[in-house]
Design a protein around this motif. Sequence first.
Motif, PDB file in Angstrom:
ATOM      1  N   GLU A  71      21.432 -19.955  -3.415  1.00 54.23           N
ATOM      2  CA  GLU A  71      20.226 -20.175  -2.618  1.00 54.23           C
ATOM      3  C   GLU A  71      18.950 -19.778  -3.350  1.00 54.23           C
ATOM      4  O   GLU A  71      17.874 -20.313  -3.067  1.00 54.23           O
ATOM      5  CB  GLU A  71      20.321 -19.401  -1.294  1.00 54.23           C
ATOM      6  N   ASN A  72      19.041 -18.836  -4.283  1.00 55.01           N
ATOM      7  CA  ASN A  72      17.850 -18.375  -5.004  1.00 55.01           C
ATOM      8  C   ASN A  72      17.680 -19.033  -6.366  1.00 55.01           C
ATOM      9  O   ASN A  72      16.815 -18.637  -7.150  1.00 55.01           O
ATOM     10  CB  ASN A  72      17.902 -16.848  -5.172  1.00 55.01           C
ATOM     11  N   GLN A 116      21.941 -25.281   1.711  1.00 52.31           N
ATOM     12  CA  GLN A 116      20.521 -25.607   1.618  1.00 52.31           C
ATOM     13  C   GLN A 116      20.350 -27.022   1.069  1.00 52.31           C
ATOM     14  O   GLN A 116      21.150 -27.491   0.264  1.00 52.31           O
ATOM     15  CB  GLN A 116      19.840 -24.598   0.683  1.00 52.31           C
ATOM     16  N   ARG A 118      17.008 -29.215  -0.648  1.00 50.65           N
ATOM     17  CA  ARG A 118      15.626 -29.101  -1.115  1.00 50.65           C
ATOM     18  C   ARG A 118      15.014 -30.487  -1.270  1.00 50.65           C
ATOM     19  O   ARG A 118      15.579 -31.359  -1.924  1.00 50.65           O
ATOM     20  CB  ARG A 118      15.556 -28.346  -2.441  1.00 50.65           C
ATOM     21  N   SER A 152       4.972 -25.587  -0.348  1.00 46.57           N
ATOM     22  CA  SER A 152       6.157 -25.350  -1.171  1.00 46.57           C
ATOM     23  C   SER A 152       6.860 -26.639  -1.574  1.00 46.57           C
ATOM     24  O   SER A 152       7.873 -26.604  -2.272  1.00 46.57           O
ATOM     25  CB  SER A 152       7.152 -24.463  -0.405  1.00 46.57           C
ATOM     26  N   SER A 156       8.801 -25.456  -5.406  1.00 46.26           N
ATOM     27  CA  SER A 156      10.191 -25.073  -5.151  1.00 46.26           C
ATOM     28  C   SER A 156      10.871 -25.993  -4.151  1.00 46.26           C
ATOM     29  O   SER A 156      12.052 -25.819  -3.858  1.00 46.26           O
ATOM     30  CB  SER A 156      10.247 -23.628  -4.626  1.00 46.26           C
ATOM     31  N   LYS A 159      12.647 -26.073   1.490  1.00 49.19           N
ATOM     32  CA  LYS A 159      14.001 -25.524   1.530  1.00 49.19           C
ATOM     33  C   LYS A 159      14.513 -25.549   2.959  1.00 49.19           C
ATOM     34  O   LYS A 159      14.105 -24.758   3.801  1.00 49.19           O
ATOM     35  CB  LYS A 159      14.001 -24.104   0.972  1.00 49.19           C
TER      36      LYS A 159
END
Length: 304
Positions: A71-72, A116, A118, A152, A156, A159
């Motif tokens: 996830e990170n 997740q 994205r 975002s 990134s 999310k």
Amino acid sequence: MKRRMQNVFALAALVLLGALGVAQLPGCGGGGTGTAPVGTLKVGLTDKPSDAYQQVVVTIREVRVVPAGMENAADNDPGLPVVVTYATPQPVDILSLKFQQQILGSIVLPAGSYNQVRLILEPNPNGQGATPNNYLTLKSDPLTKIPLKTPSGQQSGLKVLGRFTVQAGVINAIMLDFDPNTAIVVRGNGDYNLKPTGIRIVQPSTVLGSFGSLTGTIAATFKDWSSATVSVMPPTSSVPIASGTVFSSYTSGRWEGPFSAFVPGGSYRVHVRANGFAPYSSPVTNVTAGFESGLGTIPLVPQP
């Protein structure tokens, strides 16, 4: 300051189960090849009408899915499967879809759990008077493109959180369901912001080529509920045709969370479970393809 859109639009990553049967894919077991089992993921876009907005346009550069435990990870991490990358970013007017699906891409990826999705968006250009890539228009003023800010969405990605499973040897799918009450926020200065906190992942079990929706709002007045599981089942079955997690937010003196389940026409019950509350089952409700069936407010009753 928050303005409520009257529609709920959904971005669907469709893992199409059942109707196409089980297809043997490369590396799906047998033969001792040593390769990991895989499944196929199809990504699409769908929507239902809005009473207030003429257009909601987002311009997509890339869609990635995130395996459980990553996830990170950075967006360029090679461990994140890329569903689709557009050489020319793809603008999509979500409100023009109206219960249809626009397939965005397809990928064969390792079977397993994912937590997740994205969505990498094209940024809006700088400069006064520049035409935005992400915007909405009002029915009262359909010619004015109001920039939709996605802080975002470029660096990134938006999310979208939620657990889903890709099964080996079949074509699988999820649905990313936008709740505009929390996904689109109107600031005091008139800016419109798009945030992923109002988006949830739903994993249907059938192809939804022509479908309607079941909608409602889960609410509790005297006790917080952080999340609830919503399952939609035919009245004679214990297997959900659609399910997902709804997250609450505190507004107007209660904790509430709207949901929208997109299902083929038929009869269904909606089941809601939240920790600390009695389970809820709706009356049998008929759904007609192309239309919304509203359940209204579903009050959660605290368990003693």
